[in-house]
Scaffold this active site. Structure first.
Site, PDB file in Angstrom:
ATOM      1  N   ARG A  51       0.375  -1.292  -0.050  1.00  0.00           N
ATOM      2  CA  ARG A  51       0.441   0.247   0.178  1.00  0.00           C
ATOM      3  C   ARG A  51       0.998   1.544  -0.072  1.00  0.00           C
ATOM      4  O   ARG A  51       0.319   2.614  -0.144  1.00  0.00           O
ATOM      5  CB  ARG A  51      -0.745   0.279   1.337  1.00  0.00           C
ATOM      6  CG  ARG A  51      -2.297   0.992   1.252  1.00  0.00           C
ATOM      7  CD  ARG A  51      -3.115   0.998   1.657  1.00  0.00           C
ATOM      8  NE  ARG A  51      -3.690  -0.088   3.634  1.00  0.00           N
ATOM      9  CZ  ARG A  51      -2.328   1.163   4.218  1.00  0.00           C
ATOM     10  NH1 ARG A  51      -1.744   1.866   4.583  1.00  0.00           N
ATOM     11  NH2 ARG A  51      -2.301  -0.360   5.595  1.00  0.00           N
ATOM     12  N   TYR A 103     -14.625  18.033 -16.733  1.00  0.00           N
ATOM     13  CA  TYR A 103     -15.319  16.291 -16.229  1.00  0.00           C
ATOM     14  C   TYR A 103     -16.588  16.555 -15.030  1.00  0.00           C
ATOM     15  O   TYR A 103     -16.198  16.955 -13.628  1.00  0.00           O
ATOM     16  CB  TYR A 103     -14.338  15.816 -16.122  1.00  0.00           C
ATOM     17  CG  TYR A 103     -14.754  14.465 -15.336  1.00  0.00           C
ATOM     18  CD1 TYR A 103     -15.041  13.517 -16.212  1.00  0.00           C
ATOM     19  CD2 TYR A 103     -13.867  13.227 -14.491  1.00  0.00           C
ATOM     20  CE1 TYR A 103     -15.724  12.369 -16.125  1.00  0.00           C
ATOM     21  CE2 TYR A 103     -14.953  12.523 -14.015  1.00  0.00           C
ATOM     22  CZ  TYR A 103     -15.432  11.561 -15.182  1.00  0.00           C
ATOM     23  OH  TYR A 103     -16.330  10.561 -14.349  1.00  0.00           O
ATOM     24  N   ASP A 176      -5.820  18.968 -15.187  1.00  0.00           N
ATOM     25  CA  ASP A 176      -6.472  17.680 -15.933  1.00  0.00           C
ATOM     26  C   ASP A 176      -6.438  17.313 -16.875  1.00  0.00           C
ATOM     27  O   ASP A 176      -6.265  18.376 -18.243  1.00  0.00           O
ATOM     28  CB  ASP A 176      -7.579  17.816 -15.922  1.00  0.00           C
ATOM     29  CG  ASP A 176      -8.211  16.246 -15.751  1.00  0.00           C
ATOM     30  OD1 ASP A 176      -7.332  15.902 -17.002  1.00  0.00           O
ATOM     31  OD2 ASP A 176      -8.974  15.993 -15.086  1.00  0.00           O
ATOM     32  N   LYS A 201      -7.767   6.773 -19.402  1.00  0.00           N
ATOM     33  CA  LYS A 201      -8.064   7.064 -20.816  1.00  0.00           C
ATOM     34  C   LYS A 201      -6.671   6.383 -21.666  1.00  0.00           C
ATOM     35  O   LYS A 201      -6.126   5.780 -21.969  1.00  0.00           O
ATOM     36  CB  LYS A 201      -8.319   8.710 -20.937  1.00  0.00           C
ATOM     37  CG  LYS A 201      -8.947   8.731 -19.701  1.00  0.00           C
ATOM     38  CD  LYS A 201     -10.374   7.785 -20.013  1.00  0.00           C
ATOM     39  CE  LYS A 201     -11.204   8.649 -18.983  1.00  0.00           C
ATOM     40  NZ  LYS A 201     -12.442   7.527 -18.472  1.00  0.00           N
TER      41      LYS A 201
END
Ligand SMILES: Cc1ncc(COP(=O)(O)O)c(C=O)c1O
Length: 382
Positions: A51, A103, A176, A201
Site C-alpha cells: 500500500r 469532467y 487535468d 484513458k
C-alpha cells in the site's frame, strides 16, 4: 537508454529497462503485498508493504515523470482517486478556483466535498483570463484547477497565462491533462505545479483498466501530503493494472498521433454535413481556443471532439442508436472509437447541451468512421 532520447523513444522502450536477472525486455509483474525485512531490522530494498511502495508502480511512475518533465509521479486507483487526493491535501478554509465546465463527476464531488471539508470553491470560465483574475484571491486561493481541452466542449485554457495568475496570487496550478496527454502538451513546462491524468484513458489506451496519476515538478510539502493521502487512504493501483498501464504507455505516441490525425479529418468532414449544427474541436481554425491550442499543443489537437446534432436531444440519441462501427459507450482514449450522448450520463444539472454527442476517436480507418457516422446521421434524419 541515452539521456537525449526523445519522449517517443522513452515511451516505446519504457525507459529502456531490462530485467537484470533474466535479461527480459518486458517488465516483471510484481504481485507481492509484503517484502522481507533485513536481519538488522532495516528495509534496504526500499519496499515494506504494497500500500505504501509497491515496486509495480516504479516503472509506470518513472516513465510518466520523464514524459511530463516532472520530478516524480504517483499512480492511483483511478483518475478520481488522483484528483481527489489533491483536493483532500488542501486545508479547511482554503479557496479553490475550478472550471465552470470540466469532467462532470469531479465537479460534482468538489462541490459537495467543499461543504463538508470547509473549502471555498468558485467556478470560472477558464478560457476568459479576466474572469480567472477576478475569481482568484491573493493569499487566499491555494489551488487553481484547469482541464484542457475540457470535457465535453473541448474549451482550451491558456496554461501559461493561468499559471502566471495563480502564482501571482500564491496559488498552485493543477492541470487535468487527460485529453492532451504528454504527447501533445507538457503542462509542467508551461508552469503547472501538478499534472493529473485519468490513466484509464489515453495513457493505458485499451479500455481495460481504471487508473489515475499525478505528476509534480518538485517534491515539496504539498506533494508529501498527497503521498501520505495515497498511503493512508489506500487509493492505490493494483499490481496487474500497473503492469498493464506500463504496457499501454509504450504505444502512447503512435496511438495518440493516429487518433489526432483522424479526429482532425472527422471534425473537418462534419462541419459541412447536413444534420450537424456545430462541430466542437480545437483543431478547427475558427474554434474559440484554436490559437492558444496551436501554441500549447504540439503535433495535434487531440482525439476528442463533439458534434451538436440538428433536431436536438432526440435526434442526437437517434444518431447514436444507428452507428455500426462507433461503440455507444462512455469513457475515452481507447483504441476503439466511442460515441456518447453526454447529457444523458451527466444528469439534469449538466451544462452540456442536450444535442451534443461526444466522440472519442480511436485508431480505426478514418474513412470507416466518417462513413458510419454519416449514415447514422442520415438515418436519424429519416
Ligand atoms: C478529463 C477526465 N478527468 C478525470 C476523469 C476521472 O477518471 P477515472 O474515470 O479514471 O476515475 C475522467 C473520466 O472520464 C476524465 O474524462
Amino acid at each position: 537508454m541515452t539521456k537525449d532520447a526523445k519522449p517517443a523513444t522513452l515511451a516505446a522502450q519504457a525507459l529502456g529497462w531490462v530485467d537484470e536477472w533474466t535479461r527480459a525486455v518486458a517488465p516483471q509483474l510484481h504481485l507481492s503485498s509484503t517484502f522481507l525485512r533485513d536481519e538488522d531490522n532495516q528495509y534496504r530494498s526500499g519496499h515494506n508493504y504494497a500500500r505504501a511502495d509497491n515496486p509495480a508502480f516504479d516503472q509506470p511512475e518513472a516513465l510518466l515523470a520523464a514524459l511530463e518533465d516532472g520530478a516524480e509521479a504517483m499512480v492511483f486507483a483511478s483518475g478520481m482517486a488522483a484528483a481527489t487526493a489533491v483536493f483532500q491535501s488542501l486545508q479547511p478554509g482554503e479557496h479553490v478556483v475550478a472550471p465552470k465546465v470540466m469532467y462532470w463527476s469531479l465537479r460534482s464531488w468538489v462541490t459537495s466535498f467543499a461543504k463538508t471539508w470547509g473549502l471555498a470553491v468558485d467556478f470560472a470560465d477558464m478560457s476568459d483570463l479576466d474572469a480567472v483574475r477576478a475569481t482568484v484571491q491573493r493569499d487566499r486561493t491555494k489551488l487553481v484547477w484547469v482541464e484542457t481541452p475540457g470535457n465535453p466542449m473541448w474549451n482550451i485554457t491558456d496554461i501559461a497565462a493561468v499559471a502566471e495568475i495563480a502564482h501571482g496570487a500564491g496559488a498552485r496550478l493543477a492541470v487535468d491533462s487527460t485529453v492532451a496527454t504528454p504527447v501533445l502538451t507538457r503542462p509542467i513546462t508551461l508552469g503547472a505545479d501538478i499534472v493529473m491524468h485519468s490513466a484509464t484513458k489515453y495513457l493505458n489506451g485499451h479500455s481495460d483498466i481504471v487508473a489515475g496519476a499525478l505528476v509534480t515538478p518538485t517534491t515539496d510539502d504539498f506533494w508529501e501530503r498527497i503521498k501520505q493521502n495515497r498511503i493512508q487512504l489506500g487509493g492505490i493501483l493494483g499490481s496487474f493494472e500497473s503492469w498493464l498501464l506500463l504496457r499501454g504507455m509504450r504505444t502512447l505516441f503512435p496511438r495518440v498521433r493516429t487518433a489526432c490525425a483522424s479526429a482532425q479529418k472527422i471534425a473537418e468532414a462534419f462541419t459541412s454535413q447536413a444534420g450537424v449544427r456545430e462541430v466542437l474541436y480545437p483543431g478547427l481554425q475558427n474554434s474559440r481556443g484554436h490559437q492558444i491550442a496551436a501554441r500549447q499543443m504540439e503535433g495535434g489537437f487531440g482525439g476528442m471532439l463533439s458534434i451538436r446534432v440538428k433536431g436536438g436531444e432526440q435526434a442526437a440519441i437517434a444518431t447514436a442508436a444507428k452507428v455500426r462501427i462507433w461503440k455507444r459507450a462512455t469513457s475515452l482514449g481507447g483504441v476503439e472509437s466511442l460515441i456518447e450522448h453526454r447529457a444523458s450520463i451527466e444528469g439534469p444539472d449538466t451544462p452540456c447541451p442536450p444535442d451534443l454527442l461526444r466522440l472519442s476517436v480511436g485508431i480505426e480507418d478514418t474513412g470507416d468512421l466518417i462513413a458510419d457516422l454519416s449514415q447514422a446521421l442520415d438515418q436519424a434524419r429519416g
